[in-house]
Design an enzyme around this catalytic site. Structure first.
Site, PDB file in Angstrom:
ATOM      1  N   PRO A  87      21.783 -11.048 -25.260  1.00  0.00           N
ATOM      2  CA  PRO A  87      23.121 -11.560 -25.608  1.00  0.00           C
ATOM      3  C   PRO A  87      23.705 -10.950 -26.879  1.00  0.00           C
ATOM      4  O   PRO A  87      24.917 -11.011 -27.077  1.00  0.00           O
ATOM      5  CB  PRO A  87      22.921 -13.077 -25.744  1.00  0.00           C
ATOM      6  CG  PRO A  87      21.459 -13.310 -25.761  1.00  0.00           C
ATOM      7  CD  PRO A  87      20.789 -12.104 -25.162  1.00  0.00           C
ATOM      8  N   GLU A 114      13.884 -17.080 -25.561  1.00  0.00           N
ATOM      9  CA  GLU A 114      14.621 -16.762 -26.795  1.00  0.00           C
ATOM     10  C   GLU A 114      14.812 -15.267 -26.994  1.00  0.00           C
ATOM     11  O   GLU A 114      15.423 -14.833 -27.969  1.00  0.00           O
ATOM     12  CB  GLU A 114      13.905 -17.360 -28.016  1.00  0.00           C
ATOM     13  CG  GLU A 114      13.963 -18.869 -28.099  1.00  0.00           C
ATOM     14  CD  GLU A 114      15.385 -19.410 -28.100  1.00  0.00           C
ATOM     15  OE1 GLU A 114      16.169 -19.015 -28.987  1.00  0.00           O
ATOM     16  OE2 GLU A 114      15.704 -20.216 -27.220  1.00  0.00           O
ATOM     17  N   ARG A 152      29.287   1.725  -8.922  1.00  0.00           N
ATOM     18  CA  ARG A 152      30.527   2.121  -8.249  1.00  0.00           C
ATOM     19  C   ARG A 152      31.157   3.367  -8.863  1.00  0.00           C
ATOM     20  O   ARG A 152      32.099   3.931  -8.311  1.00  0.00           O
ATOM     21  CB  ARG A 152      31.518   0.964  -8.185  1.00  0.00           C
ATOM     22  CG  ARG A 152      31.916   0.359  -9.504  1.00  0.00           C
ATOM     23  CD  ARG A 152      32.631  -0.953  -9.306  1.00  0.00           C
ATOM     24  NE  ARG A 152      33.835  -0.812  -8.487  1.00  0.00           N
ATOM     25  CZ  ARG A 152      34.951  -0.223  -8.898  1.00  0.00           C
ATOM     26  NH1 ARG A 152      35.025   0.286 -10.107  1.00  0.00           N
ATOM     27  NH2 ARG A 152      35.987  -0.143  -8.108  1.00  0.00           N
ATOM     28  N   ASP A 167      44.901   6.250 -12.777  1.00  0.00           N
ATOM     29  CA  ASP A 167      45.509   7.005 -13.870  1.00  0.00           C
ATOM     30  C   ASP A 167      44.682   6.892 -15.138  1.00  0.00           C
ATOM     31  O   ASP A 167      44.586   7.816 -15.910  1.00  0.00           O
ATOM     32  CB  ASP A 167      46.931   6.513 -14.142  1.00  0.00           C
ATOM     33  CG  ASP A 167      47.845   6.849 -12.974  1.00  0.00           C
ATOM     34  OD1 ASP A 167      47.689   7.949 -12.418  1.00  0.00           O
ATOM     35  OD2 ASP A 167      48.674   6.009 -12.629  1.00  0.00           O
TER      36      ASP A 167
END
Ligand code: 9D3
Length: 224
Positions: A87, A114, A152, A167
């Site tokens: 995180p 943790e 992707r 664009d």
């Protein structure tokens, strides 16, 4: 491109990798995705992957040995960089995704508890990545987000390259309002310009709408 994921919940990844654009790319052999059970790399009877933090405090920490040995086992097939989902990591954005899409593979470790013993980061020369400033319960969903964003961008994964980065990155994120049939539904109509067949006017309208979407809630989506 090859993605190897190290996790205590490998079953989470099966259904995700079988659907849609990613699922089709796997079937066509453009992508290889494999989730590895961290517990397979423990040596004790209880298959323990976590332990108490040195220095005290709440919660548990992921032990270093299973993670490092899991990555070492994967190394034979995947020479790409190691990414730890944490995180506090570097925020994932389109630039980071594009950078990672240049690799032949990624080895992704999902944090739980943790966090992962900090020696792992140094030992594996790993990059730490977060998907945003909100607290989740583990790195599995972030790993899926990272894989989707990177995969992707691999040439051939998205069928119509025209639907990729038209664009600019920000245009790809922003787009413009979309409508399909019927042209009128419960008194709600489609903007007249889209029915006009005037492609120059349509292009201009879409550019203006895309710019409007960046104001005011997403001013950071500047042209890049
Ligand atoms: C105060 C201690 N917290 C971390 C500094 C505990 C903590 C919270 C949440 C530890 C792990 C997690 C679980 N989250 C992830 O593993 C995670 C995550 C996220 O929560 N948000 C955005 N990106 C990511 S990537 C991995």
């Amino acid at each position: 491109m090859r993605f190897d994921v190290v996790t205590i919940f490998p079953a989470m990844f099966g259904p995700v990798f079988q659907q849609g654009v990613i699922g089709r790319a796997v079937e066509r052999g453009m992508l290889e995705l494999q989730a590895h059970d961290l517990r397979e790399h423990t040596h004790d009877r209880h298959r323990q992957v976590d332990d108490m933090p040195f220095g005290g405090g709440p919660g548990m920490v992921m032990k270093p040995e299973p993670v490092i040995e899991a990555v070492e086992a994967i190394r034979a097939r995947n020479s790409g960089p190691v990414v730890l989902m944490e995180p506090w990591g570097e925020l994932l954005d389109q630039r980071v995704a594009a950078e990672l899409a240049n690799e032949t593979g990624l080895i992704i470790v999902c944090g739980r508890y943790e966090g992962i013993d900090d020696r792992v980061r140094a030992a594996l020369n790993a990059r730490e990545i977060s998907i945003g400033d909100y607290v989740l319960s583990g790195g599995e969903i972030p790993a899926m987000v990272l894989i989707d964003a990177v995969a992707r961008l691999v040439p051939g994964v998205v069928g119509d390259p025209g639907s990729l980065a038209q664009d600019s990155f920000s245009d790809e994120l922003t787009g413009w309002p979309q409508f399909t049939r019927p042209a009128e539904y419960r008194g709600m109509t489609v903007p007249e310009v889209l029915l006009s067949g005037d492609h120059a006017r349509i292009k201009q309208w879409r550019r203006q709408q895309a710019a409007q979407r960046r104001v005011p809630q997403r001013k950071e989506l500047k042209k890049t």
